[in-house]
Enzyme design. Structure first.
Site, PDB file in Angstrom:
ATOM      1  N   HIS A  19      42.436  33.326  33.101  1.00  0.00           N
ATOM      2  CA  HIS A  19      43.359  32.700  32.148  1.00  0.00           C
ATOM      3  C   HIS A  19      44.390  31.856  32.882  1.00  0.00           C
ATOM      4  CE1 HIS A  19      46.508  35.491  33.418  1.00  0.00           C
ATOM      5  NE2 HIS A  19      45.623  36.478  33.293  1.00  0.00           N
ATOM      6  N   ASP A  73      42.284  38.013  36.895  1.00  0.00           N
ATOM      7  CA  ASP A  73      42.142  38.037  38.351  1.00  0.00           C
ATOM      8  C   ASP A  73      41.331  39.245  38.797  1.00  0.00           C
ATOM      9  OD1 ASP A  73      44.070  39.872  37.629  1.00  0.00           O
ATOM     10  OD2 ASP A  73      45.600  39.161  39.027  1.00  0.00           O
TER      11      ASP A  73
END
Length: 558
Positions: free
Chosen positions: A177, A459
Site C-alpha cells: 500500500h 511490507d
C-alpha cells in the site's frame, strides 16, 4: 491476531529521530560528461552510460533493489565543491548548472502549524534534507528518504523489456500500500497534523486525481468480497485516522498504474479495450489502505475502468496463505527470528541510550516508549517533512532518528546472515508462490483467464517473498513498492516460456536463487519458466529435507 496473520519480524523497528536543522545545501549539481545521461532525484543523482542505445543504469530514482549495480561518475566531489569547468568560454553561473525545479523533491507541508504543549514550531526548520548524490556508504537518512518514495520523482523502469520476437502473455503484480498515517502514536505527544482529504490542487498531485475521486464515489456496482464492501473507496478525513492512506499514498499508486499502463497496455496490448472481468484476478487484505491502493493503481492502469468488471477478493491473511495457513514450523522460525532481533537490540548500547533519552523527553518509562514503536510515527513526520514532536523537556531530533534507523539496517544485514528469516519466508510465502506458479502453468496450457493479477498487501507480505526468492540485496519494501512477475512466450519457439521478475522497476531475475547460475549461460535476458516451477514445487522442500509443504511445515529440524 487471526490464524495465519503473521506479526512483522522487522516492523521498521529502527527509524526515529528528528532534524533540528537541515545540513548545509550542497553545491551545484555536476553536469554529466559527454556520453552520460543524468537521472534520479535529490536523494540519488546517478549517471547511466549510453553506448549504442544500451543504458548501463544504476539505482533508479526512488530506491530500487539494492542489488542493482550503480554506475557513477568517477572522482565524485564533496558536497559544496564546485564542478570543474571543461567547456569553452566563461564558466556558467551556478544557477545555470543547478538542477531544474522538476528534479527536486516536493515536500508536503503540514496543513496547520504543529504545536506541542504551547510551543510554536514556526521558527523550526524543516527536517527533510535535500540529498544531491547517493552516499557511497549506507546512510540512515538517505535510506529513510528512499523508503518514503516521494511521488514527484521521475523513475525509469525495466518492465516490459524483451527481445522483439517475444510476446508478453501474463503479468502478476504484488504491491505494498501507499504512504499511510502511523499505526501507533508516541505517548504524550501530539499526532502529526496530516490532512487525508484528497485535494487535486495540493501537492503531491496527479493529472487524474480529480477524476479518480469522482469515479470512486460511483463504486456501488463493484463486486467486493468479505468485508471489503463496507470500506471507503478513498481517504476522506481532514485529520488522518490511524493507518489511513494519505493523498501521497493515492498519488503513488496512480503513478504506478500509469507507468504499468504505458508499458503493458499501450505497448504490449496485454488487455484490449474490450477486456473482461475474467482476465483479471484482484485480491487485497481487509484494510482500507490496501483496497484504496489497489483501486488507485487499477484506475490509471486499465484501458477503461468499469466498476461492473471489478471483482476484488478479500484475503484475511497478510501473508496470503489462504487455505494453507496451518504451518507450525513457519511459526517456529518466526519466533526464532524474533529472539534474534531481541538479542541484537539489547546488545546495542547506543540504541538503548537513545530510547532512554527519548523516554525522558516525552515523560514515560523507557519500556513504554519501546512498546509504542516510535519509528512508525516518526517516519510519518520524516516523510511529510514535518518537525518531530517536542515537549517542555526537549525535542526528538535527527540524532535519535539516525541511531534507530542505523540499528534497523544492521538488523536487516544480520537477518540475511543468520538465515532464520529466510526459512520462515520460504514456508510463509509458499502458498502465494504456488498459486502464482499454478496460474502461469494454466496460461502456458492455453487458458486466457487471469492474464493480469494484482495482490494489494503490506511490507510483511513483500519482505518474505523477496527473501524466499533469494533476492537478498533488496531494500525493505518502501511505500507503494511493487514486485512484478512477467511471463513471456518465445516467438521463434512458441512452446518455450520465460519469466522476468522486477522490483520497483529494476530487473532482479538473475538475483533469484533459482536463476542466478543460469545467467552465466543464458543468451536471453530472462529465466526459463521451468526453473521457477521446479523451485516452488520441489527445491523449497529439499531445504527442509521434505517432499511436500505439509511435511516441511510439520517436520522438526534435526
Amino acid at each position: 491476531m487471526c490464524r495465519g496473520q503473521q506479526q512483522s519480524p522487522s516492523r521498521h523497528a529502527g527509524l526515529s529521530e528528528q532534524r533540528t536543522a537541515c545540513p548545509r545545501r550542497a553545491g551545484p549539481c555536476p553536469v554529466p560528461p559527454r556520453g552520460w545521461s543524468r537521472f534520479g532525484h535529490p536523494g540519488a543523482v546517478t549517471y547511466s552510460l549510453n553506448r549504442g542505445g544500451a543504458s548501463l543504469s544504476g539505482a533508479v530514482a526512488g530506491g530500487v533493489a539494492a542489488g542493482g549495480r550503480r554506475w557513477q561518475q568517477r572522482g565524485a566531489r564533496r558536497a559544496g565543491e564546485p564542478a570543474p569547468w571543461r567547456g569553452g568560454g566563461q564558466r556558467p553561473r551556478p544557477r545555470e548548472e543547478a538542477l531544474s525545479a522538476a528534479d527536486r523533491a516536493v515536500h508536503l507541508i503540514p496543513v496547520n502549524s504543529v504545536r506541542e504543549d504551547g510551543l510554536s514550531t514556526k521558527s523550526r526548520k524543516r527536517i527533510m534534507p535535500e540529498l544531491l548524490t547517493e552516499p557511497p556508504a549506507i546512510d540512515p537518512v538517505y535510506e529513510a528518504h528512499v523508503y518514503c518514495n516521494i511521488p514527484t520523482i521521475v523513475e525509469r523502469s525495466m518492465e516490459g523489456h524483451a527481445p522483439h520476437y517475444f510476446k508478453l502473455v501474463s503479468v502478476q503484480v504484488l504491491i505494498r500500500h501507499g504512504d499511510r498515517y502511523p499505526l501507533y502514536a508516541i505517548p504524550k505527544t501530539k499526532r502529526p497534523d496530516i490532512d487525508c482529504m484528497l485535494q487535486p490542487n495540493r501537492k503531491p498531485s496527479h493529472p487524474q486525481l480529480e477524476a479518480f475521486i469522482k469515479h470512486m464515489s460511483k463504486g456501488s456496482a463493484a463486486q467486493m468480497g468479505g468485508s471489503l464492501s463496507s470500506l471507503p473507496r478513498y481517504p476522506s478525513h481532514s485529520l488522518c485516522e490511524m493507518g489511513e492512506l494519505t493523498q501521497t499514498g493515492v498519488v503513488q499508486h496512480l503513478k504506478n498504474g500509469q507507468l504499468l499502463r504505458d508499458i503493458y497496455i499501450n505497448k504490449h496490448k496485454l488487455l484490449l479495450s474490450d477486456w473482461t472481468a475474467k482476465q483479471l484476478y484482484l485480491e487485497t487484505t481487509g484494510k482500507s489502505r490496501t483496497l484504496q491502493s489497489a483501486l488507485a493503481l487499477l484506475y490509471t492502469f486499465l484501458p477503461d475502468f468499469d466498476w461492473k468488471k471489478i471483482n476484488i477478493r478479500h484475503q484475511w491473511s497478510t501473508i496470503f496463505c489462504s487455505g494453507s495457513c496451518n504451518c507450525p514450523m513457519r511459526n517456529h522460525y518466526l519466533e526464532e527470528e524474533q529472539r534474534r532481533q531481541y538479542s541484537l537490540r539489547v546488545k546495542n548500547n547506543d540504541l538503548e541510550n537513545i530510547y532512554v533519552d527519548m523516554a525522558k523527553i516525552v515523560g514515560i518509562p523507557t519500556r513504554q516508549l519501546r512498546a509504542s514503536n516510535p519509528i512508525d510515527s516518526l517516519l510519518c513526520y520524516f516523510c511529510h517533512n514535518v518537525s518531530f514532536p517536542c515537549t517542555k523537556t526537549g525535542c526528538i531530533d535527527m540524532e535519535h532518528f539516525k541511531v534507530i534507523k542505523r540499528h534497523q539496517l544492521e538488523d536487516e544485514r544480520e537477518r540475511q546472515e543468520k538465515k532464520l528469516y529466510f526459512l520462515y519466508a520460504l514456508l510463509a510465502t509458499h502458498p502465494l508462490l504456488n498459486q502464482t506458479v499454478n496460474r502461469l502453468q494454466r496460461i502456458v496450457e492455453g487458458k486466457k483467464e487471469e492474464v493480469f493479477v494484482l495482490y494489494s498487501a503490506h511490507d510483511v507480505t513483500l519482505s518474505p517473498v523477496l527473501s524466499a526468492l533469494g533476492i537478498t540485496d533488496a531494500r525493505f519494501p518502501r511505500f507503494a513498492a511493487r514486485l512484478v512477475f512477467e511471463l513471456w512466450q518465445d516467438g521463434k519457439r512458441p512452446k518455450d516460456h520465460f519469466i522476468r521478475i522486477l522490483y520497483n522497476g529494476a530487473d532482479v531475475t538473475f538475483q533469484t536463487s533459482f536463476c542466478r547460475d543460469y545467467y552465466k549461460q543464458s543468451t536471453k535476458p530472462m529465466c526459463p519458466l521451468e526453473k521457477f516451477v521446479n523451485f516452488v514445487k520441489r527445491d523449497v522442500f529439499l531445504i527442509f529435507n521434505s517432499s511436500s509443504y505439509y511435511d516441511a511445515c510439520h517436520r522438526r529440524p534435526l
